[in-house]
Design an enzyme around this catalytic site. Structure first.
Site, PDB file in Angstrom:
ATOM      1  N   GLN A  35      45.470  47.361  41.567  1.00 59.55           N
ATOM      2  CA  GLN A  35      45.430  48.820  41.429  1.00 59.55           C
ATOM      3  C   GLN A  35      43.996  49.275  41.178  1.00 59.55           C
ATOM      4  O   GLN A  35      43.715  50.462  41.127  1.00 59.55           O
ATOM      5  CB  GLN A  35      46.303  49.254  40.248  1.00 59.55           C
ATOM      6  CG  GLN A  35      47.762  48.902  40.417  1.00 59.55           C
ATOM      7  CD  GLN A  35      48.515  49.055  39.105  1.00 59.55           C
ATOM      8  OE1 GLN A  35      48.986  50.120  38.764  1.00 59.55           O
ATOM      9  NE2 GLN A  35      48.623  47.972  38.359  1.00 59.55           N
ATOM     10  N   VAL A  76      40.054  49.944  41.726  1.00 58.50           N
ATOM     11  CA  VAL A  76      39.224  50.404  42.834  1.00 58.50           C
ATOM     12  C   VAL A  76      37.852  49.714  42.813  1.00 58.50           C
ATOM     13  O   VAL A  76      37.083  49.840  43.756  1.00 58.50           O
ATOM     14  CB  VAL A  76      39.090  51.947  42.814  1.00 58.50           C
ATOM     15  CG1 VAL A  76      40.452  52.591  43.009  1.00 58.50           C
ATOM     16  CG2 VAL A  76      38.441  52.456  41.528  1.00 58.50           C
ATOM     17  N   ARG A 114      31.257  56.181  38.401  1.00 56.38           N
ATOM     18  CA  ARG A 114      32.085  54.963  38.372  1.00 56.38           C
ATOM     19  C   ARG A 114      31.429  53.868  39.231  1.00 56.38           C
ATOM     20  O   ARG A 114      31.429  52.703  38.890  1.00 56.38           O
ATOM     21  CB  ARG A 114      33.504  55.224  38.926  1.00 56.38           C
ATOM     22  CG  ARG A 114      34.306  56.311  38.242  1.00 56.38           C
ATOM     23  CD  ARG A 114      34.838  55.906  36.877  1.00 56.38           C
ATOM     24  NE  ARG A 114      33.811  55.845  35.854  1.00 56.38           N
ATOM     25  CZ  ARG A 114      33.200  56.924  35.300  1.00 56.38           C
ATOM     26  NH1 ARG A 114      33.502  58.130  35.677  1.00 56.38           N
ATOM     27  NH2 ARG A 114      32.285  56.769  34.368  1.00 56.38           N
ATOM     28  N   THR A 120      47.835  45.603  33.325  1.00 60.11           N
ATOM     29  CA  THR A 120      48.300  46.921  33.765  1.00 60.11           C
ATOM     30  C   THR A 120      49.377  47.443  32.825  1.00 60.11           C
ATOM     31  O   THR A 120      50.248  46.690  32.396  1.00 60.11           O
ATOM     32  CB  THR A 120      48.803  46.922  35.231  1.00 60.11           C
ATOM     33  OG1 THR A 120      49.472  48.157  35.499  1.00 60.11           O
ATOM     34  CG2 THR A 120      49.737  45.773  35.535  1.00 60.11           C
ATOM     35  N   SER A 121      49.282  48.729  32.527  1.00 58.48           N
ATOM     36  CA  SER A 121      50.256  49.354  31.620  1.00 58.48           C
ATOM     37  C   SER A 121      51.602  49.582  32.315  1.00 58.48           C
ATOM     38  O   SER A 121      52.564  49.968  31.669  1.00 58.48           O
ATOM     39  CB  SER A 121      49.702  50.694  31.135  1.00 58.48           C
ATOM     40  OG  SER A 121      49.483  51.542  32.246  1.00 58.48           O
ATOM     41  N   HIS A 155      45.270  51.252  45.476  1.00 53.62           N
ATOM     42  CA  HIS A 155      44.809  52.596  45.135  1.00 53.62           C
ATOM     43  C   HIS A 155      43.425  52.922  45.699  1.00 53.62           C
ATOM     44  O   HIS A 155      42.740  53.808  45.193  1.00 53.62           O
ATOM     45  CB  HIS A 155      44.824  52.780  43.606  1.00 53.62           C
ATOM     46  CG  HIS A 155      46.208  52.748  43.042  1.00 53.62           C
ATOM     47  ND1 HIS A 155      46.479  52.513  41.712  1.00 53.62           N
ATOM     48  CD2 HIS A 155      47.412  52.930  43.630  1.00 53.62           C
ATOM     49  CE1 HIS A 155      47.785  52.547  41.520  1.00 53.62           C
ATOM     50  NE2 HIS A 155      48.378  52.785  42.664  1.00 53.62           N
TER      51      HIS A 155
HETATM   52  P1  NAD Z   1      45.872  51.432  32.567  1.00 54.24           P
HETATM   53  O1  NAD Z   1      44.577  51.905  32.022  1.00 54.24           O
HETATM   54  O2  NAD Z   1      47.030  52.339  32.616  1.00 54.24           O
HETATM   55  O3  NAD Z   1      46.336  50.158  31.714  1.00 54.24           O
HETATM   56  C1  NAD Z   1      45.434  49.156  31.367  1.00 54.24           C
HETATM   57  C2  NAD Z   1      46.193  48.008  30.732  1.00 54.24           C
HETATM   58  O4  NAD Z   1      45.236  46.999  30.451  1.00 54.24           O
HETATM   59  C3  NAD Z   1      46.897  48.351  29.413  1.00 54.24           C
HETATM   60  O5  NAD Z   1      48.214  47.855  29.444  1.00 54.24           O
HETATM   61  C4  NAD Z   1      46.043  47.639  28.365  1.00 54.24           C
HETATM   62  O6  NAD Z   1      46.833  47.156  27.287  1.00 54.24           O
HETATM   63  C5  NAD Z   1      45.490  46.478  29.159  1.00 54.24           C
HETATM   64  N1  NAD Z   1      44.225  45.934  28.676  1.00 54.24           N
HETATM   65  C6  NAD Z   1      43.143  46.562  28.163  1.00 54.24           C
HETATM   66  N2  NAD Z   1      42.157  45.690  27.916  1.00 54.24           N
HETATM   67  C7  NAD Z   1      42.629  44.469  28.285  1.00 54.24           C
HETATM   68  C8  NAD Z   1      42.088  43.150  28.283  1.00 54.24           C
HETATM   69  N3  NAD Z   1      40.844  42.894  27.858  1.00 54.24           N
HETATM   70  N4  NAD Z   1      42.856  42.142  28.723  1.00 54.24           N
HETATM   71  C9  NAD Z   1      44.131  42.368  29.166  1.00 54.24           C
HETATM   72  N5  NAD Z   1      44.691  43.578  29.192  1.00 54.24           N
HETATM   73  C10 NAD Z   1      43.949  44.608  28.759  1.00 54.24           C
HETATM   74  O7  NAD Z   1      45.541  50.804  33.960  1.00 54.24           O
HETATM   75  P2  NAD Z   1      46.419  50.622  35.254  1.00 54.24           P
HETATM   76  O8  NAD Z   1      47.781  50.168  34.872  1.00 54.24           O
HETATM   77  O9  NAD Z   1      45.592  49.760  36.149  1.00 54.24           O
HETATM   78  O10 NAD Z   1      46.527  52.090  35.892  1.00 54.24           O
HETATM   79  C11 NAD Z   1      45.452  52.993  35.865  1.00 54.24           C
HETATM   80  C12 NAD Z   1      45.012  53.594  37.187  1.00 54.24           C
HETATM   81  O11 NAD Z   1      43.639  53.984  37.024  1.00 54.24           O
HETATM   82  C13 NAD Z   1      45.035  52.647  38.348  1.00 54.24           C
HETATM   83  O12 NAD Z   1      45.712  53.282  39.366  1.00 54.24           O
HETATM   84  C14 NAD Z   1      43.588  52.409  38.756  1.00 54.24           C
HETATM   85  O13 NAD Z   1      43.387  52.697  40.128  1.00 54.24           O
HETATM   86  C15 NAD Z   1      42.765  53.383  37.974  1.00 54.24           C
HETATM   87  N6  NAD Z   1      41.636  52.708  37.257  1.00 54.24           N
HETATM   88  C16 NAD Z   1      40.922  51.709  37.872  1.00 54.24           C
HETATM   89  C17 NAD Z   1      39.895  51.051  37.193  1.00 54.24           C
HETATM   90  C18 NAD Z   1      39.143  49.928  37.895  1.00 54.24           C
HETATM   91  O14 NAD Z   1      39.078  49.905  39.114  1.00 54.24           O
HETATM   92  N7  NAD Z   1      38.555  48.978  37.154  1.00 54.24           N
HETATM   93  C19 NAD Z   1      39.585  51.404  35.886  1.00 54.24           C
HETATM   94  C20 NAD Z   1      40.325  52.437  35.283  1.00 54.24           C
HETATM   95  C21 NAD Z   1      41.342  53.071  35.992  1.00 54.24           C
END
Ligand code: NAD
Length: 234
Positions: A88, A90, A58, A173-174, A106
Site C-alpha cells: 500500500q 507509495v 514526501r 498496516t492498520s 495505491h
Molecule cells: P497506517 O498508517 O494506517 O498504519 C500503519 C501501521 O503500521 C499501524 O498498524 C502501526 O501500528 C504500524 N506500525 C507503525 N510503526 C511500525 C513499525 N516500526 N513496525 C511495524 N509496524 C509499525 O498505514 P497503512 O495501513 O499502510 O494505510 C495508510 C495509507 O497511507 C496507505 O494507503 C498508504 O498508501 C499511505 N501511506 C504511505 C506511506 C509510504 O509509502 N511509506 C506512508 C504513509 C502513508
C-alpha cells in the site's frame, strides 16, 4: 520442485523504521495535513498547488531514507519462495531493498500521470512536480497516487494473488483502508498466515494464523526464522 507462493501485504509500518512516518501515527493528520485536503480528488480540485507541494515533500523525504532490514528480508525470501509483494506504500523502499515483484496498490510516489488520460504515466527524475508540468497531450500532470475515494485499479490482480498464496504475510498496516484490508480474507484456509505489527490490527481468527507483535524489522526476522524451520514441511 516449484517454489511455494509467498505473498506479502505491506503498509506504512514497514517503512517507519526507515524514517517515513505512518499515516495514522498520531492525530489523524498526515504530516500535519488533513488527508481530505491532500489525498482526495476534491482536495486536488480545491488546491492543486498544496497537493503538489505535499507530494514534493514526501518525495524529497523518500530520497533521504534507505530501506531497512524488513524490506531486505522481503527480498531475501525470494531465495526460498516465489515472492510477490502487494504494497500500500507509495515509496520505493521495496524496490531499493531488492524485491523484484512489486504491485503498488495505491500508486507510486516517483511517477506522475496525465489528468486527461490515466494511461499516460511517467517516471519522475527528481522530486518536484509543479503546476505547468504537462503530459504529451498538454494537460497538467498529477501524482500517480490512488487517492481516498478513488477506485483501486490493481485490486483484482491483488485478490487473485492472495487466493493463490501458500503463505501470506501482512506487515505494518492498520488494515483500515479498504479494499486492501480485505485481501487476507481471500487467502485459503490451509495457507500459513502471519500478521506483524507494533499494534496488531484486529483480524478474524483463522486457521494457521500467527500474530507477531513488534517492529517490522524484528517481526519479519521471526517470520523468516519460522519459515526456514518449517520449509521442509511446507
Ligand atoms: P497506517 O498508517 O494506517 O498504519 C500503519 C501501521 O503500521 C499501524 O498498524 C502501526 O501500528 C504500524 N506500525 C507503525 N510503526 C511500525 C513499525 N516500526 N513496525 C511495524 N509496524 C509499525 O498505514 P497503512 O495501513 O499502510 O494505510 C495508510 C495509507 O497511507 C496507505 O494507503 C498508504 O498508501 C499511505 N501511506 C504511505 C506511506 C509510504 O509509502 N511509506 C506512508 C504513509 C502513508
Amino acid at each position: 520442485m516449484a517454489k511455494k507462493k509467498l505473498v506479502i501485504l505491506s503498509g506504512a509500518g514497514i517503512s517507519a523504521e526507515s524514517g517515513i512516518p505512518t499515516f495514522r501515527a498520531s492525530d489523524g493528520l498526515w504530516e500535519g495535513h488533513d488527508v481530505m485536503e491532500v489525498a482526495t480528488p476534491q482536495g486536488w480540485k480545491n488546491n492543486p498547488e498544496l497537493v503538489l507541494e505535499f507530494y514534493n515533500q514526501r518525495r524529497k523525504r523518500a530520497l533521504e531514507v534507505v530501506p531497512n532490514r524488513a524490506h531486505e528480508i522481503c527480498a531475501e525470501l525470494e531465495e526460498y519462495f516465489d515472492v510477490q509483494i502487494i504494497t500500500q506504500n507509495v515509496d520505493n523502499l521495496h524496490e531499493r531493498g531488492g524485491s523484484t515483484n512489486i504491485l503498488h496498490l495505491h500508486g507510486e510516489l516517483f511517477k506522475s500521470r496525465s489528468t486527461a488520460d490515466p494511461n499516460l504515466v511517467y517516471e519522475m527524475d527528481g522530486w518536484e512536480l509543479n503546476m505547468g508540468d504537462l503530459c504529451e497531450k498538454g494537460s497538467q500532470l498529477r501524482p500517480h497516487i490512488v487517492w481516498f475515494n478513488e477506485a483501486v485499479p490493481l485490486i483484482v490482480p491483488a485478490m487473485e494473488l492472495s487466493e493463490k498464496a501458500d503463505i501470506f504475510i501482512v506487515v505494518g498496516t492498520s488494515l483500515q483502508v479498504y479494499p486492501a484490508a480485505d485481501l487476507i480474507n481471500y487467502v485459503p484456509e490451509t495457507s500459513l498466515k502471519f500478521v506483524v505489527d507494533l499494534n496488531l490490527p484486529a483480524v478474524p481468527d483463522r486457521k494457521n494464523l500467527f500474530m507477531i507483535q513488534g517492529k517490522a524489522t524484528t517481526g519479519m526476522q521471526k517470520v523468516l526464522e519460522t519459515l526456514l524451520e518449517r520449509k521442509a514441511h511446507l
